[in-house]
Design a protein around this motif. Structure first.
Motif, PDB file in Angstrom:
ATOM      1  N   PRO A 194      13.785  12.030   1.566  1.00  0.00           N
ATOM      2  CA  PRO A 194      12.652  12.798   2.117  1.00  0.00           C
ATOM      3  C   PRO A 194      11.348  12.016   2.228  1.00  0.00           C
ATOM      4  CG  PRO A 194      13.815  14.075   0.451  1.00  0.00           C
ATOM      5  CD  PRO A 194      14.405  12.704   0.416  1.00  0.00           C
ATOM      6  N   SER A 195      11.151  11.022   1.373  1.00  0.00           N
ATOM      7  CA  SER A 195       9.872  10.300   1.413  1.00  0.00           C
ATOM      8  C   SER A 195       9.827   9.275   2.553  1.00  0.00           C
ATOM      9  CB  SER A 195       9.634   9.595   0.082  1.00  0.00           C
ATOM     10  OG  SER A 195      10.728   8.763  -0.213  1.00  0.00           O
ATOM     11  N   TYR A 196      10.938   9.067   3.268  1.00  0.00           N
ATOM     12  CA  TYR A 196      10.980   8.042   4.309  1.00  0.00           C
ATOM     13  C   TYR A 196       9.883   8.268   5.349  1.00  0.00           C
ATOM     14  CZ  TYR A 196      12.386   5.576   8.496  1.00  0.00           C
ATOM     15  OH  TYR A 196      12.372   4.780   9.610  1.00  0.00           O
ATOM     16  N   ALA A 239       9.549   3.108   0.250  1.00  0.00           N
ATOM     17  CA  ALA A 239       8.334   2.304   0.054  1.00  0.00           C
ATOM     18  C   ALA A 239       8.704   0.875  -0.350  1.00  0.00           C
ATOM     19  CB  ALA A 239       7.459   2.944  -1.007  1.00  0.00           C
ATOM     20  N   ILE A 240       9.792   0.736  -1.108  1.00  0.00           N
ATOM     21  CA  ILE A 240      10.218  -0.612  -1.525  1.00  0.00           C
ATOM     22  C   ILE A 240      10.720  -1.399  -0.319  1.00  0.00           C
ATOM     23  CG2 ILE A 240      11.936  -1.860  -2.921  1.00  0.00           C
ATOM     24  CD1 ILE A 240      11.611   0.456  -4.985  1.00  0.00           C
ATOM     25  N   THR A 241      11.380  -0.723   0.596  1.00  0.00           N
ATOM     26  CA  THR A 241      11.888  -1.450   1.776  1.00  0.00           C
ATOM     27  C   THR A 241      10.751  -1.899   2.697  1.00  0.00           C
ATOM     28  OG1 THR A 241      12.200   0.558   3.044  1.00  0.00           O
ATOM     29  CG2 THR A 241      14.105  -0.230   1.795  1.00  0.00           C
ATOM     30  N   LEU A 267       0.804  -1.241   0.000  1.00  0.00           N
ATOM     31  CA  LEU A 267       0.000   0.000   0.000  1.00  0.00           C
ATOM     32  C   LEU A 267       0.833   1.285   0.000  1.00  0.00           C
ATOM     33  CD1 LEU A 267      -3.217  -0.306   2.163  1.00  0.00           C
ATOM     34  CD2 LEU A 267      -3.013   0.497  -0.170  1.00  0.00           C
ATOM     35  N   PRO A 268       1.849   1.393   0.904  1.00  0.00           N
ATOM     36  CA  PRO A 268       2.643   2.635   0.851  1.00  0.00           C
ATOM     37  C   PRO A 268       3.277   2.863  -0.521  1.00  0.00           C
ATOM     38  CG  PRO A 268       3.113   1.438   2.861  1.00  0.00           C
ATOM     39  CD  PRO A 268       2.272   0.530   2.019  1.00  0.00           C
ATOM     40  N   LEU A 269       3.666   1.790  -1.189  1.00  0.00           N
ATOM     41  CA  LEU A 269       4.276   1.935  -2.517  1.00  0.00           C
ATOM     42  C   LEU A 269       3.234   2.428  -3.521  1.00  0.00           C
ATOM     43  CD1 LEU A 269       6.874   1.545  -4.189  1.00  0.00           C
ATOM     44  CD2 LEU A 269       6.051  -0.714  -4.783  1.00  0.00           C
TER      45      LEU A 269
END
Lengths: 288, 354
Positions: B304-306, B287-289, B170-172
């Motif tokens: 920044p997206s972390y 998001a991939i992690t 979902l986050p991805l």
């Protein structure tokens, strides 16, 4: 001159080392059509950008409708209309949607889109998306857009360039109507015939400097020569051209002699054009 | 700031965006595809391990196998049956003691027990099989260790409630929506610049602030409307709805700033896609992690997206509320300011000086 709609005082602008506008000054009266003539790269577009608040002058001062444009940009822009040199309409929107959009941005409440479309001859194409219109139609729509807020000053940057005669004529009529309504028209062009037909006064700009400013008639009188040009069949039956300069003491005698001596086929009076005058003053042509 | 002017421009942007066939088809197709991918992914994690056994000569060994929660044994009818079950991925691995395995054990000889694995089995499973067989042999031989191991889980015990792959994704998906709308917004602004309409706008009573506010609202609308639709359709907005909404708003604001930066550096759609892809590759890493969990290096927090991804993951998948995410929200707010400041300065320079 009536009240001044535009007052320009020693404005300057440079792009790096290139001095596009070099301390020019002039004033335009209310209700006047002012032609601003010069070849490409002379500084016309930079000047119009400064007059309309798109660029801040690096020196000098501009007042439009009595307001310093550097301090009152939005107030001035609410009262002026601009027709850009390059078509810049929303292509995916219809002609009506484009006009309504700019009317709303200007806060015009009683905007009659049909009336304005009729004025530019686009009443049949109002619902068409802009990308389907011809170049002449788009240019007329650009002029219509500049009129949506009933501007007190109308800036037109090369409004008829590359247009068919009918579209160009329509735009010239709109310009005259606007002048009759009381609007001031600032017209940049390198079409000297158009400027001559429309302008009350013209200014020549060359290399960022104003080199002449007056009415077209005064400029012609001051810099041009009046002449009579005739085509005659000479004694041996050959066609020849004769030119007799006017406003000289011997002009009448020379004209009489022409009719006595030769068989005159055609005869015209000839005035200097604005382009002739520009070339005489600057040594270069307007279309250069 | 003039509300009438901003509203007018937003409505016009909306109209232009919808009428761009390429963009609107891509948007609708993307939405349908992402929702389909979500529902095609497994909705639950299979936590039961199935082990096959074929022990015809020593059936009593079966009773000696450790009985753990989540471990099931399959009694194969033959060695061939055991191998087939493994090849068809119905069991994780198989233990076989054919022939005289039982006699050998009783007579004190070394019995031959085979452990069969599929070809792509990870090393951890192989290790598990070896330990299990060792334990069986120890039990059968009567060897018992004096040490007893106890399991203690630190943090929320996810045993039996592992996060399904679709929820990890979902986050991805949210992020892909955000970044694709970044490209959409950057392209809209670049088109205005290329077509010269921005010059026409900025010579009306519209100020630069009105222009950026309108573009910002258009960008937020474009990204958030789709993301909320995705979250509602996937039923992910139930828990922590307000926290998720605030996080998405802050994330979308940050991405808007990125769109301004991309637009300031682009001349046409191709350069928007080029810069957008570069941003996407970098910003998608957190998001991939989440999707492929593993040890995450500390440097990932520099991306920044972390914080956006981390808060969404914690709120949607772990139910962690405001308290546990306040620090991340503050970071995200700071990044919003930085990105938008940078974007507006760069874009203003381009729009006014061209």
């Amino acid at each position: 001159m009536p009240n001044e709609a535009i007052r320009v005082d020693r404005i300057e602008y440079s792009y790096g080392d290139i001095r596009a506008v070099q301390g020019i000054s002039f004033a335009v009266g209310e209700g006047e059509i002012f032609g601003f003539l010069g070849p490409n790269g002379a500084g016309k577009s930079t000047t119009i950008k400064m007059l309309t608040g798109q660029l801040n002058p690096q020196g000098g001062k501009i007042e439009v409708l009595g307001m310093d444009i550097a301090r009152n940009r939005e107030k001035v822009q609410a009262l002026i209309g601009i027709c850009f040199e390059r078509t810049n309409l929303y292509e995916r929107m219809s002609a009506i949607e484009n006009l309504n959009l700019f009317a709303r941005l200007h806060g015009v409440k009683d905007f009659d889109v049909t009336e304005i479309l009729v004025r530019v001859g686009l009443e049949q194409r109002g619902r068409d998306r802009v990308f389907g219109l011809s170049k002449g139609m788009k240019q007329r729509l650009m002029v219509a857009r500049a009129l949506v807020n009933r501007p007190s000053v109308l800036f037109l940057d090369e409004p008829t360039e590359g247009l068919d005669p009918a579209s160009a004529d329509n735009i010239r009529n709109v310009i005259r109507q606007e002048r009759d309504r009381g609007a001031t028209v600032f017209l940049t062009t390198h079409d000297m015939l158009e400027a001559d037909k429309l302008s009350d006064r013209v200014a020549f700009i060359n290399d960022g400097e104003i080199v002449a400013l007056d009415t077209p008639d005064n400029l012609k009188q001051k810099f041009g020569k009046r002449a009579i040009r005739a085509q005659v069949r000479g004694e041996e039956g050959k066609m020849e051209e004769r030119e007799i300069e006017m406003d000289r003491a011997g002009t009448a005698t020379e004209v009489r002699a022409l009719f006595d001596r030769d068989r005159v086929i055609t005869i015209h009076s000839e005035e200097a054009s604005l382009e002739d005058i520009f070339i005489k003053i600057t040594g270069r042509g307007l279309s250069a | 700031m003039n509300g009438r002017i901003i509203g007018t421009l937003v409505a016009s942007d909306f109209r232009n965006f919808i009428r761009d066939k390429f963009v609107s088809i891509m948007m609708a197709a993307g939405m349908a595809l992402f929702i389909a991918i979500y529902f095609l992914m497994p909705g639950k994690v299979e936590e039961t391990i199935k082990i096959g056994l074929y022990l015809p000569q020593i059936p009593h060994l079966t009773g000696m196998l450790p009985r753990e929660e989540g471990v099931e044994f399959y009694q194969a009818q033959s060695e061939e049956d055991l191998k087939r079950e493994i090849m068809e991925r119905r069991i994780l691995f198989g233990i076989s003691a054919p022939g005289d395995g039982g006699t050998s054990l009783q007579s004190g000889q070394r019995p031959r027990i085979f452990v069969y694995y599929p070809s792509d089995v990870p090393d951890e499973i192989k290790e598990m099989g070896t330990i299990l067989v060792g334990e069986m042999i120890n039990e059968a031989g009567g060897y018992r260790s004096g040490i007893e191991a106890a399991e203690i889980v630190l943090g929320p015990d996810m045993g039996g409630k592992q996060i399904p792959h679709r929820n990890r994704m979902l986050p991805l998906l949210v992020f892909v929506f955000l970044i694709s709308e970044t490209i959409g917004l950057a392209n809209l602004i670049t088109e205005e610049w290329r077509g010269g309409t921005v010059r026409a706008l900025l010579t009306t009573p519209m100020t630069g602030v009105d222009f950026f506010a309108a573009k910002g609202i258009t960008g937020l609308w474009m990204s958030l409307s789709q993301i909320f639709l995705l979250l509602i359709l996937t039923g992910s907005l139930g828990r922590n709805a307000l926290l998720i909404a605030v996080t998405l708003l802050l994330g979308a604001l940050m991405i808007n700033g990125a769109a301004f930066v991309i637009a300031s550096a682009s001349r046409d759609m191709m350069s928007v896609i080029g810069w957008g892809t570069l941003f996407m590759m970098l910003l998608a890493v957190p998001a991939i992690t989440v999707m492929i969990p593993g040890p995450v290096a500390g440097w990932i927090k520099v991306i920044p997206s972390y914080y956006l991804v981390d808060i969404l993951h914690r709120a949607i998948n772990f139910g962690i509320s405001w308290e546990g995410n306040l620090r991340g929200l503050l970071y995200l707010g700071g990044l919003d300011l930085a990105f938008n400041f940078l974007g507006i300065v760069a874009l203003k320079r381009k729009l006014y000086e061209s």
